[in-house]
Design an enzyme around this catalytic site. Sequence first.
Site, mmCIF file in Angstrom:
data_model
loop_
_atom_site.group_PDB
_atom_site.id
_atom_site.type_symbol
_atom_site.label_atom_id
_atom_site.label_comp_id
_atom_site.label_asym_id
_atom_site.label_seq_id
_atom_site.Cartn_x
_atom_site.Cartn_y
_atom_site.Cartn_z
ATOM 1 N N SER A 262 0.848 -1.191 0.000
ATOM 2 C CA SER A 262 0.000 0.000 0.000
ATOM 3 C C SER A 262 0.882 1.239 0.000
ATOM 4 O O SER A 262 1.990 1.219 0.551
ATOM 5 C CB SER A 262 -0.888 0.021 1.252
ATOM 6 O OG SER A 262 -1.509 1.289 1.419
ATOM 7 N N TYR B 24 -1.678 0.235 10.248
ATOM 8 C CA TYR B 24 -1.695 -0.257 8.869
ATOM 9 C C TYR B 24 -0.402 0.111 8.147
ATOM 10 O O TYR B 24 0.239 -0.738 7.512
ATOM 11 C CB TYR B 24 -2.903 0.342 8.136
ATOM 12 C CG TYR B 24 -3.078 -0.165 6.722
ATOM 13 C CD1 TYR B 24 -3.529 -1.464 6.485
ATOM 14 C CD2 TYR B 24 -2.826 0.655 5.618
ATOM 15 C CE1 TYR B 24 -3.703 -1.935 5.193
ATOM 16 C CE2 TYR B 24 -2.999 0.191 4.328
ATOM 17 C CZ TYR B 24 -3.444 -1.110 4.119
ATOM 18 O OH TYR B 24 -3.612 -1.569 2.831
#
Length: 248
Positions: A146, A159
């Site tokens: 990501s 995250y």
Amino acid sequence: MTAQRPLADKIALVTGATRGIGAATAVELARAGAHVVAVGRSEGGLQDIDDNIRAVGGTATLVPLDLKDSEGIDRLGGALYERYGRLDVFVANAGVLGPLSPLGHVFPKDWDEIVAVNLTANWRCVRSFDPLLRLSPEARAVVVTSGAAHKARAYWGPYAITKAGLEAMARTWAAESASGNLKVNLFNPGPIRTRMRAKAFPGENPETLPTPEAAALAILPLCLPACTDTGRLYDFPQGRMMDFQMPA
């Protein structure tokens, strides 16, 4: 192997295969000729993806497995060796968003879960599947990351931290296999029309985002024998391969 089915007779494993990018990638791999080992927590979701794979003329083995079950990952590696003797393609797609919260407000159980899924489970997959991949003459691994891994965005700590760790793991794995038959690359999908994206940005219009199927079409070339890149990152929003050392 043919131009239409470049993965004919190949064995491809996809984690997080029941929805989103994982499901779409499983279908594309099957369309390219691979027998797909679809790993996911939802048995209903696995049945759906099996139907979709059959619809494109493919075949699948369904593996209901929570990746927090480390011993289950080890058993899967053993079963793959007994049945196929190798693994040709590994797409490490499974991941969770975790809490969007100030770091000091994250509950330990939530921290432990996101580390377990996004980081530890992927290491356990590497540990279990690396020997199988090295038995393939043209092994390919794609690790889904990501853009958050390269940004210190407020409230995205768990995250972003786990994705940054995942990228370091992929870099290490690529370096350790640089002289062999295994090619390891990262794939950054960017904003995609998925359930995770909707959870993170509930006010966003999903129709403005690329579909998981579009991302899967970009992942497929990284899984093919023709891919000779390794230790690199494919940035889907920019449509090109990049070095791992991304600007902040």
